[in-house]
Design a protein around this motif. Structure first.
Motif, PDB file in Angstrom:
ATOM      1  N   ASP A 109       1.066  -1.136  -0.068  1.00 25.69           N
ATOM      2  CA  ASP A 109      -0.075   0.021   0.074  1.00 25.69           C
ATOM      3  C   ASP A 109       0.957   1.320  -0.135  1.00 25.69           C
ATOM      4  OD1 ASP A 109      -1.970   1.877   0.139  1.00 25.69           O
ATOM      5  OD2 ASP A 109      -2.366   1.545   2.204  1.00 25.69           O
ATOM      6  N   ASN A 110       1.470   1.580  -1.245  1.00 28.06           N
ATOM      7  CA  ASN A 110       2.622   2.542  -1.320  1.00 28.06           C
ATOM      8  C   ASN A 110       2.753   3.044  -2.780  1.00 28.06           C
ATOM      9  OD1 ASN A 110       4.560   0.936  -2.513  1.00 28.06           O
ATOM     10  ND2 ASN A 110       4.924  -0.035  -0.569  1.00 28.06           N
ATOM     11  N   PHE A 111       3.108   3.969  -3.242  1.00 22.03           N
ATOM     12  CA  PHE A 111       3.044   4.520  -4.337  1.00 22.03           C
ATOM     13  C   PHE A 111       4.080   3.806  -5.369  1.00 22.03           C
ATOM     14  CE2 PHE A 111       6.870   6.348  -2.677  1.00 22.03           C
ATOM     15  CZ  PHE A 111       7.969   6.166  -3.705  1.00 22.03           C
ATOM     16  N   VAL A 112       4.871   2.667  -5.044  1.00 24.63           N
ATOM     17  CA  VAL A 112       5.553   1.566  -5.741  1.00 24.63           C
ATOM     18  C   VAL A 112       4.544   0.640  -6.143  1.00 24.63           C
ATOM     19  CG1 VAL A 112       7.553   0.138  -5.686  1.00 24.63           C
ATOM     20  CG2 VAL A 112       7.990   2.342  -4.909  1.00 24.63           C
ATOM     21  N   GLY A 113       3.692   0.327  -5.268  1.00 22.82           N
ATOM     22  CA  GLY A 113       2.670  -0.931  -5.082  1.00 22.82           C
ATOM     23  C   GLY A 113       3.254  -2.203  -4.976  1.00 22.82           C
ATOM     24  N   ARG A 170       0.589   1.413 -12.043  1.00 19.27           N
ATOM     25  CA  ARG A 170      -0.438   0.960 -11.273  1.00 19.27           C
ATOM     26  C   ARG A 170      -0.987   2.014 -10.323  1.00 19.27           C
ATOM     27  NH1 ARG A 170       2.586  -3.946  -8.811  1.00 19.27           N
ATOM     28  NH2 ARG A 170       4.263  -2.262  -9.177  1.00 19.27           N
ATOM     29  N   THR A 171      -0.209   2.711  -9.803  1.00 19.44           N
ATOM     30  CA  THR A 171      -0.504   3.613  -8.549  1.00 19.44           C
ATOM     31  C   THR A 171      -1.005   5.226  -8.674  1.00 19.44           C
ATOM     32  OG1 THR A 171       1.906   4.338  -7.915  1.00 19.44           O
ATOM     33  CG2 THR A 171       0.761   2.153  -7.008  1.00 19.44           C
ATOM     34  N   LYS A 172      -1.076   5.294 -10.268  1.00 23.93           N
ATOM     35  CA  LYS A 172      -1.248   6.729 -10.594  1.00 23.93           C
ATOM     36  C   LYS A 172      -2.474   7.328 -10.016  1.00 23.93           C
ATOM     37  CE  LYS A 172      -1.983   9.507 -14.648  1.00 23.93           C
ATOM     38  NZ  LYS A 172      -0.898  10.780 -14.233  1.00 23.93           N
ATOM     39  N   MET A 206      -6.497  15.213   6.665  1.00 23.52           N
ATOM     40  CA  MET A 206      -5.428  16.209   6.185  1.00 23.52           C
ATOM     41  C   MET A 206      -5.391  16.855   4.748  1.00 23.52           C
ATOM     42  SD  MET A 206      -3.707  16.630   8.985  1.00 23.52           S
ATOM     43  CE  MET A 206      -3.082  16.036  10.505  1.00 23.52           C
ATOM     44  N   GLY A 207      -6.552  16.158   4.139  1.00 22.80           N
ATOM     45  CA  GLY A 207      -6.727  16.634   2.656  1.00 22.80           C
ATOM     46  C   GLY A 207      -6.094  15.772   1.500  1.00 22.80           C
ATOM     47  N   THR A 208      -5.099  14.987   2.005  1.00 21.51           N
ATOM     48  CA  THR A 208      -4.359  14.054   1.237  1.00 21.51           C
ATOM     49  C   THR A 208      -4.170  12.724   2.087  1.00 21.51           C
ATOM     50  OG1 THR A 208      -2.046  14.499   1.030  1.00 21.51           O
ATOM     51  CG2 THR A 208      -3.523  15.649  -0.217  1.00 21.51           C
ATOM     52  N   ASP A 209      -3.989  11.665   1.136  1.00 18.54           N
ATOM     53  CA  ASP A 209      -3.153  10.599   1.735  1.00 18.54           C
ATOM     54  C   ASP A 209      -1.634  10.847   1.960  1.00 18.54           C
ATOM     55  OD1 ASP A 209      -5.734   9.167   2.430  1.00 18.54           O
ATOM     56  OD2 ASP A 209      -5.567   8.424   0.318  1.00 18.54           O
ATOM     57  N   PHE A 210      -1.060   9.858   2.740  1.00 17.31           N
ATOM     58  CA  PHE A 210       0.484   9.719   2.642  1.00 17.31           C
ATOM     59  C   PHE A 210       0.698   9.663   1.407  1.00 17.31           C
ATOM     60  CE2 PHE A 210       4.157   7.027   3.266  1.00 17.31           C
ATOM     61  CZ  PHE A 210       4.976   7.986   3.355  1.00 17.31           C
ATOM     62  N   ASP A 211       1.871  10.232   0.908  1.00 17.48           N
ATOM     63  CA  ASP A 211       2.680   9.902  -0.421  1.00 17.48           C
ATOM     64  C   ASP A 211       1.836  10.400  -1.461  1.00 17.48           C
ATOM     65  OD1 ASP A 211       5.274   9.500   0.512  1.00 17.48           O
ATOM     66  OD2 ASP A 211       5.141   7.444  -0.027  1.00 17.48           O
ATOM     67  N   TYR A 212       1.047  11.693  -1.311  1.00 21.32           N
ATOM     68  CA  TYR A 212       0.285  11.922  -2.642  1.00 21.32           C
ATOM     69  C   TYR A 212       1.141  13.081  -3.428  1.00 21.32           C
ATOM     70  CZ  TYR A 212      -3.141  14.920  -5.338  1.00 21.32           C
ATOM     71  OH  TYR A 212      -3.791  15.231  -6.257  1.00 21.32           O
ATOM     72  N   PHE A 213       1.554  12.877  -4.488  1.00 20.91           N
ATOM     73  CA  PHE A 213       2.445  13.733  -5.464  1.00 20.91           C
ATOM     74  C   PHE A 213       1.699  14.934  -5.958  1.00 20.91           C
ATOM     75  CE2 PHE A 213       4.327   9.568  -5.311  1.00 20.91           C
ATOM     76  CZ  PHE A 213       5.781   9.976  -5.343  1.00 20.91           C
ATOM     77  N   GLY A 214       1.624  15.895  -5.462  1.00 29.81           N
ATOM     78  CA  GLY A 214       0.830  16.975  -5.866  1.00 29.81           C
ATOM     79  C   GLY A 214       0.926  18.366  -4.806  1.00 29.81           C
ATOM     80  N   THR A 215       0.315  19.624  -5.461  1.00 30.85           N
ATOM     81  CA  THR A 215       0.548  20.523  -4.434  1.00 30.85           C
ATOM     82  C   THR A 215      -0.464  20.624  -3.197  1.00 30.85           C
ATOM     83  OG1 THR A 215      -0.886  21.744  -5.915  1.00 30.85           O
ATOM     84  CG2 THR A 215       1.254  22.236  -6.409  1.00 30.85           C
ATOM     85  N   LEU A 216      -1.342  19.772  -3.544  1.00 30.10           N
ATOM     86  CA  LEU A 216      -2.547  19.622  -2.148  1.00 30.10           C
ATOM     87  C   LEU A 216      -1.753  18.994  -1.200  1.00 30.10           C
ATOM     88  CD1 LEU A 216      -5.300  19.929  -1.211  1.00 30.10           C
ATOM     89  CD2 LEU A 216      -5.916  17.874  -2.237  1.00 30.10           C
ATOM     90  N   ALA A 217      -0.663  18.560  -1.142  1.00 24.43           N
ATOM     91  CA  ALA A 217       0.175  18.012  -0.030  1.00 24.43           C
ATOM     92  C   ALA A 217       1.030  19.074   0.448  1.00 24.43           C
ATOM     93  CB  ALA A 217       0.928  16.713  -0.432  1.00 24.43           C
ATOM     94  N   ASN A 218       1.172  20.080   0.034  1.00 26.23           N
ATOM     95  CA  ASN A 218       1.997  21.114   0.500  1.00 26.23           C
ATOM     96  C   ASN A 218       1.313  21.644   1.983  1.00 26.23           C
ATOM     97  OD1 ASN A 218       2.724  23.122  -2.437  1.00 26.23           O
ATOM     98  ND2 ASN A 218       3.407  20.974  -1.864  1.00 26.23           N
TER      99      ASN A 218
END
Length: 226
Positions: free
Chosen positions: A46-50, A111-113, A161-173
């Motif tokens: 359960d991570n961005f690598v899958g 897979r995790t896009k 918090m607005g996003t999950d952990f390891d969300y790639f994007g500005t919302l995670a700022n």
């Protein structure tokens, strides 16, 4: 977004020759807080690598002792407020970071896009978001969130918090204008608690905190998490 700016500007880090956590001075946070909440993402899929990430042989949070002790103090102070931490990642072996770089270079693996980088092309991740050296490998950085518990300190639920952990994007700022007022308030609660414990936030990621001063600012480690 997985990597804070390095603590040095004029020299690359030194790779420690330590072969075990004990040799590196890394301790399991559960030696200090046996029931701390953990969801160590890179030990599973359960991570961005899958997939489980190289170097993670067990779902444990290892940190250099000063960072572990500081994190334990934050946890104990939060419990007085009926709140608790939930840990996603702590010390990260250098081999895990190399795994990230290989994954980022494989543009065929999408897979995790949808979960982790829905608004970005994967080709944009290497360099801007994933680099060959991570502050986590220095043993003083943690990725985590904040949970609200009931009046008895049980039934704890992660705050929005607005996003999950390891969300790639500005919302995670951490201070992203895209986050709602309630999400900003929750991020502020986490930041205040961590800052009281001596940790500084990485502005690109609401979940990323590093002990200041770092216990090992110029050394990275590659011992497995086990």
């Amino acid at each position: 977004m997985l990597l804070a700016a390095p603590a040095w500007a004029d020299a690359p880090p030194t790779l420690s020759s330590a072969r075990t956590a004990a040799e590196a001075g890394l301790v399991d946070i559960r030696q200090l807080v046996p029931d701390i909440a953990e969801d160590i993402k890179y030990a599973g899929s359960d991570n961005f690598v899958g997939a489980p990430v190289d170097g993670y042989r067990a779902p444990k949070c290892l940190l250099l002792r000063p960072a572990a002790e500081a994190l334990a103090r934050v946890e104990h102070e939060l419990r007085a407020e009926h709140r608790r931490l939930q840990l996603y990642d702590c010390y990260r072996p250098a081999r895990a970071v190399a795994h990230f770089v290989r994954w980022a270079g494989d543009l065929s693996d999408q897979r995790t896009k949808a979960a982790h980088y829905p608004l970005l092309d994967k080709s944009a991740l290497l360099g801007d978001y994933i680099a060959p050296v991570s502050g986590h490998s220095r043993g003083g950085t943690v990725d985590l969130t904040l949970m609200q518990c009931d009046a008895h300190g049980a039934h704890c639920t992660p705050l929005d918090m607005g996003t999950d952990f390891d969300y790639f994007g500005t919302l995670a700022n951490t201070d992203s204008p895209e986050a709602t007022p309630a999400q900003h308030a929750n991020r502020a609660l986490l930041r205040a608690a961590m800052e009281r414990g001596g940790f500084r936030n990485y502005a690109m990621e609401w979940w990323h905190y590093t002990l200041t001063p770092e216990p090992s600012p110029r050394v990275i480690y590659d011992v497995p998490v086990e």
